[in-house]
Design an enzyme around this catalytic site. Structure first.
Site, PDB file in Angstrom:
ATOM      1  N   GLY A 176      -2.714  -1.198  -7.372  1.00 39.45           N
ATOM      2  CA  GLY A 176      -1.572  -2.114  -7.429  1.00 39.45           C
ATOM      3  C   GLY A 176      -1.742  -3.161  -8.515  1.00 39.45           C
ATOM      4  O   GLY A 176      -2.844  -3.664  -8.744  1.00 39.45           O
TER       5      GLY A 176
ATOM      6  N   HIS B 263       0.841  -1.199   0.000  1.00 36.84           N
ATOM      7  CA  HIS B 263       0.000   0.000   0.000  1.00 36.84           C
ATOM      8  C   HIS B 263       0.876   1.249   0.000  1.00 36.84           C
ATOM      9  O   HIS B 263       0.584   2.237  -0.670  1.00 36.84           O
ATOM     10  CB  HIS B 263      -0.886   0.047   1.252  1.00 36.84           C
TER      11      HIS B 263
HETATM   12  P1  AMP Z   1      -6.468  -3.732  -0.519  1.00 34.41           P
HETATM   13  O1  AMP Z   1      -6.298  -2.948   0.734  1.00 34.41           O
HETATM   14  O2  AMP Z   1      -6.011  -5.151  -0.414  1.00 34.41           O
HETATM   15  O3  AMP Z   1      -7.823  -3.567  -1.146  1.00 34.41           O
HETATM   16  O4  AMP Z   1      -5.447  -3.097  -1.561  1.00 34.41           O
HETATM   17  C1  AMP Z   1      -5.458  -1.713  -1.826  1.00 34.41           C
HETATM   18  C2  AMP Z   1      -4.540  -1.443  -2.990  1.00 34.41           C
HETATM   19  O5  AMP Z   1      -3.216  -1.876  -2.684  1.00 34.41           O
HETATM   20  C3  AMP Z   1      -4.947  -2.181  -4.276  1.00 34.41           C
HETATM   21  O6  AMP Z   1      -4.783  -1.314  -5.390  1.00 34.41           O
HETATM   22  C4  AMP Z   1      -3.962  -3.316  -4.315  1.00 34.41           C
HETATM   23  O7  AMP Z   1      -3.701  -3.791  -5.627  1.00 34.41           O
HETATM   24  C5  AMP Z   1      -2.719  -2.680  -3.728  1.00 34.41           C
HETATM   25  N1  AMP Z   1      -1.799  -3.688  -3.216  1.00 34.41           N
HETATM   26  C6  AMP Z   1      -2.086  -4.710  -2.370  1.00 34.41           C
HETATM   27  N2  AMP Z   1      -0.988  -5.474  -2.163  1.00 34.41           N
HETATM   28  C7  AMP Z   1       0.008  -4.915  -2.898  1.00 34.41           C
HETATM   29  C8  AMP Z   1       1.387  -5.248  -3.108  1.00 34.41           C
HETATM   30  N3  AMP Z   1       1.955  -6.293  -2.532  1.00 34.41           N
HETATM   31  N4  AMP Z   1       2.122  -4.450  -3.932  1.00 34.41           N
HETATM   32  C9  AMP Z   1       1.535  -3.371  -4.540  1.00 34.41           C
HETATM   33  N5  AMP Z   1       0.246  -3.001  -4.369  1.00 34.41           N
HETATM   34  C10 AMP Z   1      -0.511  -3.772  -3.570  1.00 34.41           C
END
Ligand code: AMP
Length: 285
Positions: free
Chosen positions: A152, A41
């Site tokens: 991401g 994040h």
């Molecule tokens: P989430 O909180 O899981 O809904 O993720 C929020 C954002 O963070 C989304 O755009 C995900 O794709 C991104 N994200 C989650 N894990 C990663 C990671 N390991 N590397 C880069 N971006 C990430």
């Protein structure tokens, strides 16, 4: 010393903050998250910081994108740690609305649908997930009205569908994609990694090993790539493959055996009770 971000929990409050930033000509970048923030994040937030005067990070665990048997209740929530880390990155606004603020009348009957791709891969394992995700992303984009929104590559299908949402519905927003952040052994960072027991954590590494095996086989064609990734996963007893697919990067449709061009290798697997996904780009010359 950075100051603590302004914490906003109402839609009206969020709108008036952004309106004030716009009056002074500020660029607004938005990073939607479900909280339990990790370095993945933070990579998104750093990217947003470079491009904008006002960085808004939302923390909202969206019930609409969880199925009845999924881990909504169990989803990790770490609000104090999230605000501390966002302070260190110089974020101006944390938008953390309640479920009642976002859905005052309960689940909204109006939905943004993801179409056929929304029923494949993650959508097959999680029916309704992508309609729920696209609906809340549309709501959040309408509330925050950013110039830029950052997502991401870790969630490749989500990124594909969000890009298509913006194109199909003419949303005046630039979508920025950030590469996946990984642990030193290759495991993609995920809020769900904390549920892995010690042996599962070691085994989970095989997802990125399979992606590396896939990419090392690219010059032998699509079938060889699938076989290489599958055999890596099958060597790890604690990991149960959910799906493995090679899709055209442009269309997200599975490629034929003689495909040439840019594609993505997608993997989803269960490690104990924890479901993990990962992906990597691959090029067939
Ligand atoms: P989430 O909180 O899981 O809904 O993720 C929020 C954002 O963070 C989304 O755009 C995900 O794709 C991104 N994200 C989650 N894990 C990663 C990671 N390991 N590397 C880069 N971006 C990430």
């Amino acid at each position: 010393m950075n100051t603590t971000p302004q914490s906003v929990s109402t839609i009206a409050g969020m709108r008036s903050l952004v309106a004030a930033a716009r009056e002074t000509g500020g660029r607004v970048a938005f990073v939607p998250t479900m909280g339990a923030l990790h370095e993945g994040h933070l990579a998104l937030v750093r990217r947003a910081r470079k491009r904008a005067d006002l960085v808004v990070v939302s923390i909202f665990v969206n019930p609409l994108q969880f199925g009845p048997a999924e881990d909504l209740e169990r989803y990790p929530r770490t609000p104090e740690a999230d605000v501390a880390v966002l302070t260190s990155l110089g974020v101006e606004v944390v938008f953390a609305p309640t479920v009642e603020e976002v859905y005052p009348d309960g689940p909204v009957p109006t939905r943004v649908t993801a179409g056929a791709i929304g029923g494949m891969f993650e959508g097959r394992s999680r029916p309704g997930h992508f309609d729920g995700m696209l609906t809340v992303v549309t709501k959040l984009l309408n509330i925050v009205q950013p110039d830029i929104a950052v997502f991401g590559q870790k969630d490749a299908q989500q990124l594909f569908l969000v890009r298509r949402l913006v194109r199909d519905l003419n949303l005046p927003i630039e979508i920025l994609a950030v590469p996946t952040e990984r642990e030193p052994d290759g495991l993609a960072l995920s809020s769900r990694n904390r549920f892995l027991g010690p042996a599962e954590r070691v085994a989970a590494r095989v997802l990125s090993v399979a992606l590396a095996a896939a990419s090392a086989s690219a010059e032998r064609g699509v079938d060889a790539v699938v076989a290489a990734a599958q055999s890596a996963i099958m060597g790890e007893a604690l990991v149960k493959l959910d799906y493995l697919a090679i899709v055209d990067e442009q269309t997200f449709i599975p490629v034929s055996d003689d495909f040439r061009g840019a594609a993505l290798v997608l993997i989803a697997a269960r490690v104990g009770t924890t479901r993990l996904i990962d992906n990597a780009p691959i090029f067939f010359a």
